[in-house]
Design a protein around this motif. Sequence first.
Motif, PDB file in Angstrom:
ATOM      1  N   SER A  72      -1.604 -10.999  10.515  1.00  0.00           N
ATOM      2  CA  SER A  72      -2.166 -11.986  10.492  1.00  0.00           C
ATOM      3  C   SER A  72      -2.577 -12.512   9.052  1.00  0.00           C
ATOM      4  CB  SER A  72      -3.804 -11.849  11.117  1.00  0.00           C
ATOM      5  OG  SER A  72      -3.578 -11.320  12.232  1.00  0.00           O
ATOM      6  N   TYR A  73      -2.747 -13.783   8.896  1.00  0.00           N
ATOM      7  CA  TYR A  73      -3.113 -14.584   7.412  1.00  0.00           C
ATOM      8  C   TYR A  73      -2.025 -14.459   6.526  1.00  0.00           C
ATOM      9  CZ  TYR A  73      -7.387 -13.735  10.129  1.00  0.00           C
ATOM     10  OH  TYR A  73      -8.545 -13.692  11.066  1.00  0.00           O
ATOM     11  N   GLY A  74      -1.037 -14.306   6.815  1.00  0.00           N
ATOM     12  CA  GLY A  74       0.140 -14.341   5.921  1.00  0.00           C
ATOM     13  C   GLY A  74       0.234 -12.960   5.416  1.00  0.00           C
ATOM     14  N   PHE A  75      -0.311 -11.891   5.764  1.00  0.00           N
ATOM     15  CA  PHE A  75      -0.264 -10.428   5.084  1.00  0.00           C
ATOM     16  C   PHE A  75       1.077  -9.879   5.717  1.00  0.00           C
ATOM     17  CE2 PHE A  75      -3.809  -9.678   2.616  1.00  0.00           C
ATOM     18  CZ  PHE A  75      -4.623 -10.447   2.893  1.00  0.00           C
ATOM     19  N   GLU A  76       1.584  -8.931   5.107  1.00  0.00           N
ATOM     20  CA  GLU A  76       2.714  -8.090   5.474  1.00  0.00           C
ATOM     21  C   GLU A  76       2.497  -6.666   4.992  1.00  0.00           C
ATOM     22  OE1 GLU A  76       5.937 -10.624   4.295  1.00  0.00           O
ATOM     23  OE2 GLU A  76       6.044  -9.636   2.087  1.00  0.00           O
ATOM     24  N   ALA A  77       3.138  -5.928   5.269  1.00  0.00           N
ATOM     25  CA  ALA A  77       2.982  -4.360   4.742  1.00  0.00           C
ATOM     26  C   ALA A  77       4.273  -3.785   4.904  1.00  0.00           C
ATOM     27  CB  ALA A  77       1.908  -3.530   5.645  1.00  0.00           C
ATOM     28  N   GLU A  78       4.742  -2.714   4.116  1.00  0.00           N
ATOM     29  CA  GLU A  78       5.849  -2.250   4.120  1.00  0.00           C
ATOM     30  C   GLU A  78       5.726  -0.709   4.327  1.00  0.00           C
ATOM     31  OE1 GLU A  78       8.383  -2.879   0.432  1.00  0.00           O
ATOM     32  OE2 GLU A  78      10.222  -2.319   1.572  1.00  0.00           O
ATOM     33  N   PHE A  79       6.616  -0.263   5.251  1.00  0.00           N
ATOM     34  CA  PHE A  79       6.368   1.139   5.423  1.00  0.00           C
ATOM     35  C   PHE A  79       7.351   2.001   4.653  1.00  0.00           C
ATOM     36  CE2 PHE A  79       5.952   5.240   7.460  1.00  0.00           C
ATOM     37  CZ  PHE A  79       7.146   5.795   8.049  1.00  0.00           C
ATOM     38  N   ASN A  80       7.099   3.150   4.105  1.00  0.00           N
ATOM     39  CA  ASN A  80       7.980   3.612   3.173  1.00  0.00           C
ATOM     40  C   ASN A  80       7.974   5.071   3.467  1.00  0.00           C
ATOM     41  OD1 ASN A  80       9.431   5.188   0.846  1.00  0.00           O
ATOM     42  ND2 ASN A  80       9.515   3.311  -0.338  1.00  0.00           N
ATOM     43  N   LYS A  81       8.792   5.569   4.003  1.00  0.00           N
ATOM     44  CA  LYS A  81       8.830   7.128   4.685  1.00  0.00           C
ATOM     45  C   LYS A  81       8.881   8.186   3.676  1.00  0.00           C
ATOM     46  CE  LYS A  81      10.187  10.213   8.335  1.00  0.00           C
ATOM     47  NZ  LYS A  81      11.025  10.534   9.515  1.00  0.00           N
ATOM     48  N   SER A  82       9.815   7.682   2.580  1.00  0.00           N
ATOM     49  CA  SER A  82      10.090   8.701   1.530  1.00  0.00           C
ATOM     50  C   SER A  82       8.897   8.933   0.654  1.00  0.00           C
ATOM     51  CB  SER A  82      11.347   8.480   0.773  1.00  0.00           C
ATOM     52  OG  SER A  82      11.176   7.143   0.121  1.00  0.00           O
ATOM     53  N   GLN A  83       8.313   7.754   0.427  1.00  0.00           N
ATOM     54  CA  GLN A  83       6.929   7.860  -0.598  1.00  0.00           C
ATOM     55  C   GLN A  83       5.781   7.770   0.294  1.00  0.00           C
ATOM     56  OE1 GLN A  83       7.156   4.364  -3.131  1.00  0.00           O
ATOM     57  NE2 GLN A  83       9.212   4.965  -3.984  1.00  0.00           N
ATOM     58  N   THR A  84       5.813   8.042   1.710  1.00  0.00           N
ATOM     59  CA  THR A  84       4.548   8.072   2.174  1.00  0.00           C
ATOM     60  C   THR A  84       3.599   7.018   2.263  1.00  0.00           C
ATOM     61  OG1 THR A  84       3.432   9.909   1.067  1.00  0.00           O
ATOM     62  CG2 THR A  84       4.787  10.393   2.865  1.00  0.00           C
ATOM     63  N   SER A  85       4.100   5.922   2.086  1.00  0.00           N
ATOM     64  CA  SER A  85       3.259   4.629   1.692  1.00  0.00           C
ATOM     65  C   SER A  85       3.230   3.643   2.912  1.00  0.00           C
ATOM     66  CB  SER A  85       3.634   4.054   0.332  1.00  0.00           C
ATOM     67  OG  SER A  85       4.681   3.587   0.235  1.00  0.00           O
ATOM     68  N   PHE A  86       2.209   2.858   2.635  1.00  0.00           N
ATOM     69  CA  PHE A  86       2.076   1.647   3.705  1.00  0.00           C
ATOM     70  C   PHE A  86       1.401   0.443   2.805  1.00  0.00           C
ATOM     71  CE2 PHE A  86       2.942  -0.450   7.420  1.00  0.00           C
ATOM     72  CZ  PHE A  86       1.788  -0.933   8.111  1.00  0.00           C
ATOM     73  N   HIS A  87       1.711  -0.063   1.696  1.00  0.00           N
ATOM     74  CA  HIS A  87       1.066  -0.975   1.062  1.00  0.00           C
ATOM     75  C   HIS A  87       1.031  -2.468   1.598  1.00  0.00           C
ATOM     76  CE1 HIS A  87       1.386   2.172  -1.643  1.00  0.00           C
ATOM     77  NE2 HIS A  87       2.451   1.810  -2.378  1.00  0.00           N
ATOM     78  N   LEU A  88      -0.098  -2.925   1.604  1.00  0.00           N
ATOM     79  CA  LEU A  88      -0.195  -4.227   2.067  1.00  0.00           C
ATOM     80  C   LEU A  88       0.084  -5.220   0.934  1.00  0.00           C
ATOM     81  CD1 LEU A  88      -1.619  -5.880   4.378  1.00  0.00           C
ATOM     82  CD2 LEU A  88      -3.739  -5.737   2.995  1.00  0.00           C
ATOM     83  N   LYS A  89       0.519  -6.502   1.394  1.00  0.00           N
ATOM     84  CA  LYS A  89       1.172  -7.496   0.617  1.00  0.00           C
ATOM     85  C   LYS A  89       0.720  -8.723   0.967  1.00  0.00           C
ATOM     86  CE  LYS A  89       4.580  -4.352  -1.365  1.00  0.00           C
ATOM     87  NZ  LYS A  89       5.872  -4.124  -1.920  1.00  0.00           N
ATOM     88  N   LYS A  90       0.676  -9.645   0.024  1.00  0.00           N
ATOM     89  CA  LYS A  90       0.730 -11.300   0.345  1.00  0.00           C
ATOM     90  C   LYS A  90       1.515 -11.793  -0.848  1.00  0.00           C
ATOM     91  CE  LYS A  90      -2.132 -14.755   2.170  1.00  0.00           C
ATOM     92  NZ  LYS A  90      -3.463 -15.556   2.511  1.00  0.00           N
ATOM     93  N   PRO A  91       2.410 -12.555  -0.586  1.00  0.00           N
ATOM     94  CA  PRO A  91       2.986 -13.611  -1.510  1.00  0.00           C
ATOM     95  C   PRO A  91       2.261 -14.425  -2.546  1.00  0.00           C
ATOM     96  CG  PRO A  91       4.211 -13.589   0.518  1.00  0.00           C
ATOM     97  CD  PRO A  91       2.904 -13.075   0.838  1.00  0.00           C
ATOM     98  N   SER A  92       1.231 -15.005  -1.869  1.00  0.00           N
ATOM     99  CA  SER A  92       0.307 -16.036  -2.631  1.00  0.00           C
ATOM    100  C   SER A  92      -1.302 -15.781  -2.168  1.00  0.00           C
ATOM    101  CB  SER A  92       0.838 -17.184  -2.399  1.00  0.00           C
ATOM    102  OG  SER A  92      -0.058 -18.292  -3.176  1.00  0.00           O
ATOM    103  N   ALA A  93      -2.019 -15.167  -3.191  1.00  0.00           N
ATOM    104  CA  ALA A  93      -3.594 -14.847  -2.608  1.00  0.00           C
ATOM    105  C   ALA A  93      -4.290 -15.973  -2.811  1.00  0.00           C
ATOM    106  CB  ALA A  93      -4.013 -13.919  -3.595  1.00  0.00           C
ATOM    107  N   LEU A  94      -5.006 -15.968  -1.522  1.00  0.00           N
ATOM    108  CA  LEU A  94      -6.299 -17.239  -1.580  1.00  0.00           C
ATOM    109  C   LEU A  94      -7.774 -16.751  -1.922  1.00  0.00           C
ATOM    110  CD1 LEU A  94      -5.222 -18.727   1.904  1.00  0.00           C
ATOM    111  CD2 LEU A  94      -4.629 -19.730  -0.535  1.00  0.00           C
ATOM    112  N   VAL A  95      -8.439 -17.344  -2.448  1.00  0.00           N
ATOM    113  CA  VAL A  95      -9.778 -16.988  -2.679  1.00  0.00           C
ATOM    114  C   VAL A  95     -10.639 -16.336  -1.272  1.00  0.00           C
ATOM    115  CG1 VAL A  95     -12.349 -17.686  -3.248  1.00  0.00           C
ATOM    116  CG2 VAL A  95     -10.224 -18.617  -4.674  1.00  0.00           C
ATOM    117  N   SER A  96     -10.070 -16.993  -0.331  1.00  0.00           N
ATOM    118  CA  SER A  96     -10.843 -16.582   1.154  1.00  0.00           C
ATOM    119  C   SER A  96     -10.249 -15.098   1.465  1.00  0.00           C
ATOM    120  CB  SER A  96     -10.538 -17.662   2.195  1.00  0.00           C
ATOM    121  OG  SER A  96      -8.935 -17.923   2.317  1.00  0.00           O
ATOM    122  N   ASP A  97      -9.190 -14.692   0.502  1.00  0.00           N
ATOM    123  CA  ASP A  97      -8.662 -13.400   1.176  1.00  0.00           C
ATOM    124  C   ASP A  97      -9.669 -12.297   0.593  1.00  0.00           C
ATOM    125  OD1 ASP A  97      -5.230 -14.379   0.459  1.00  0.00           O
ATOM    126  OD2 ASP A  97      -6.450 -14.372   2.647  1.00  0.00           O
TER     127      ASP A  97
END
Lengths: 112, 116
Positions: free
Chosen positions: A60-85
């Motif tokens: 939702s709201y333009g967010f995405e996340a990348e699953f990285n099994k080798s690094q056991t990570s799941f970072h949340l990302k958004k290309p262009s932040a809004l104040v409302s985020d």
Amino acid sequence: AQSVAQPEDQVNVAEGNPLTVKCTYSVSGNPYLFWYVQYPNRGLQFLLKYITGDNLVKGSYGFEAEFNKSQTSFHLKKPSALVSDSALYFCAVNEGSYIPTFGRGTSLIVHP
Amino acid sequence: GAGVSQTPSNKVTEKGKYVELRCDPISGHTALYWYRQSLGQGPEFLIYFQGTGAADDSGLPNDRFFAVRPEGSVSTLKIQRTERGDSAVYLCASSPSGSGITGELFFGEGSRLTVL
């Protein structure tokens, strides 16, 4: 036992810039991973999840996340932040049970 | 449609008193969860219901805490002999039948409990 860590208490970013909120997890098998957002005085709202398949999941709201099994990570990302985020963001993990375990949360502050 | 409803939204009580917090889940959701969120922390699991029965109550901190869901819909979290350390926001969440372990939870806005 399943656990999740959010290493940053707070993330500051300027409006229009890309943002990343970090999450790492620990499970003994395959993880099911979630991101939730909490606005002031509101309940948690689901943003996105990784179950299987494509490592990049969109939510939702333009967010995405990348699953990285080798690094056991799941970072949340958004290309262009809004104040409302600006809000609290929680990562959660579930591994073979019906009970997600949540991280302690990261406060995202987007400056105008 | 209606979301998860929690009442009261705020409760102030004195140490030693008894408190009940109510959760009305989304209609048709069979799974119901209670979490507790202290200031600066993430939600901490308390208890999980599947239908009327408590499928997992391993998160209840001690025997002062009890929860029921007699008809498989509304749930009540009961706290006896409240202590100042019980002060927190109590969150209720529900999820649909069949969503299993991969389904997301739908949260209410929480009940903020303050024990003086």
